[in-house]
Design a protein around this motif. Sequence first.
Motif, mmCIF file in Angstrom:
data_model
loop_
_atom_site.group_PDB
_atom_site.id
_atom_site.type_symbol
_atom_site.label_atom_id
_atom_site.label_comp_id
_atom_site.label_asym_id
_atom_site.label_seq_id
_atom_site.Cartn_x
_atom_site.Cartn_y
_atom_site.Cartn_z
ATOM 1 N N ASN A 74 67.796 67.188 53.641
ATOM 2 C CA ASN A 74 68.336 67.042 52.296
ATOM 3 C C ASN A 74 69.135 65.736 52.305
ATOM 4 N N ALA A 75 69.407 65.144 51.151
ATOM 5 C CA ALA A 75 70.179 63.899 51.162
ATOM 6 C C ALA A 75 70.850 63.647 49.817
ATOM 7 N N PHE A 76 72.118 63.214 49.893
ATOM 8 C CA PHE A 76 72.846 62.686 48.745
ATOM 9 C C PHE A 76 73.017 61.194 48.991
ATOM 10 N N LEU A 77 72.271 60.388 48.261
ATOM 11 C CA LEU A 77 72.240 58.955 48.528
ATOM 12 C C LEU A 77 73.106 58.177 47.543
ATOM 13 N N GLY A 78 73.622 57.048 48.003
ATOM 14 C CA GLY A 78 74.446 56.190 47.150
ATOM 15 C C GLY A 78 73.651 55.171 46.369
ATOM 16 N N GLY A 79 72.337 55.326 46.364
ATOM 17 C CA GLY A 79 71.462 54.433 45.601
ATOM 18 C C GLY A 79 70.149 55.153 45.340
ATOM 19 N N ILE A 80 69.332 54.580 44.470
ATOM 20 C CA ILE A 80 68.027 55.170 44.162
ATOM 21 C C ILE A 80 67.015 54.695 45.205
ATOM 22 N N SER A 81 66.468 55.622 45.972
ATOM 23 C CA SER A 81 65.481 55.287 46.994
ATOM 24 C C SER A 81 64.186 54.818 46.334
ATOM 25 N N ASN A 82 63.671 53.675 46.774
ATOM 26 C CA ASN A 82 62.399 53.196 46.237
ATOM 27 C C ASN A 82 61.225 54.039 46.740
#
Length: 458
Positions: free
Chosen positions: A136-144
């Motif tokens: 699972n992941a909470f990212l600080g940007g939108i993954s391409n």
Amino acid sequence: MKQVYFIGIGGIGMSALARYFHAQGYAVSGYDLTPSPLIDALRQEGMEVCFDDTVEAIPCACTPQDTTVVYTPAVPATHRQLIYFREQGYRVVKRAEILGDVTRMQRALCVAGTHGKTTTCTILAHLLRSSHVDCNAFLGGISNNYKTNLLLSDHSELVVVEADEFDRSFHHLSPALAIITSADPDHLDIYGTAEAYRESFEHFTSLIQPGGYLIMKQGICITPRTGMGVSTLTYAVNEEADFYASDICIANGQLTFSWHYPDDRGNPLKVELGVPLYINVENATAAMAAAYLNGVTPEELQQGLCSFAGSRRRFDRVLNTDAHVLIDDYAHHPKELEASLLSVKSLYPGERILGIFQPHLFSRTADFYQEFAAALDTVDEVILLDIYPAREKPMQGVTSELIAEAMTHKPLAIIQCEDLVTTLRRLQPLLPRIIVMLGAGNIDRMVQPVKALLEQDV
């Protein structure tokens, strides 16, 4: 709890949490200051959003018994909805507190650092996601790769989290593994001194769970305070460490390097980086270390790193033609700015480069205007935008002119953000092929209009 209301729902971290709770079946709604493409996406996914901070504008029928209110530290204490929820006895928590709850429910891999954390986080999530391990992941940007800032797994206990040091938010987390990419002083409006800033990272290391891991960039000026059974490992580029990269080669649009790890028996892993930028080698080295310690095989690391497509607004080539290359980058600290611009120069040797920079925060500009000037002096031409205030009130004497006055060669223009396209149209016959847009404010909303303008230049 049946509902979650987010004050500042359009922020990159807040929107990931909103999506998480929406996916778990909760009713999710919220407030933000202005519309944005990210908020449009949340609305399309079924979340209600208002742009008026009055109590009457709250778009859901909620009660203190069934609703948790989450707010970002950027929201002022005078916000009318925030005041209302507190006075009415709602559970009101910071984003970091509820994210901390998530890290205690799963095995959290937390990435902290002044810069590099979003890219490192996104590489790590992709390496895990594209392997047999998953996450699972909470990212600080939108993954391409995934077109989102939230990844959910139906079987993995791992959760990748960007650990934000602003307002000491990362002190709410409970990592099983932590990466620290850098600790160059920032947010001095919050911390006051460089020593206090670094001390906050030292406290962060004390939160790592017993038996966990700390992966630190070699040479960072902090002293870990890890507890019982925590293993501390280092990573580096072109110097020996527990994990390190060597033999870096950039040619024909490709970047390859050798990745050394403790069990390589003298045979480092030969890898290709999907986003061929020198500044990403360091981030990839750390992310590969964390993925490897969580069961990703060397073969899966090779395949995952080669297929990594980057993050939106992290050295994102939004236009790449013979006439123009337009790069969009979130760089807003002097070290990030310098690294980004030097990467452009190494990628396009001998070509003229125009940097368009929007300073973020009056306090950061006052603290680092000379360093910003030195970084901008590394490229041929510069356009400065007015300072994006975010949460701050103006500071007397602190404007983009401070940076301009410290530069060796003066900017082509100092303008408001909304005047950028008009200015570029006036300069269009003289524009270089390589243009880089930099900053963490609302400069991102000008990227598509600038791209459209450049596409006319055939």
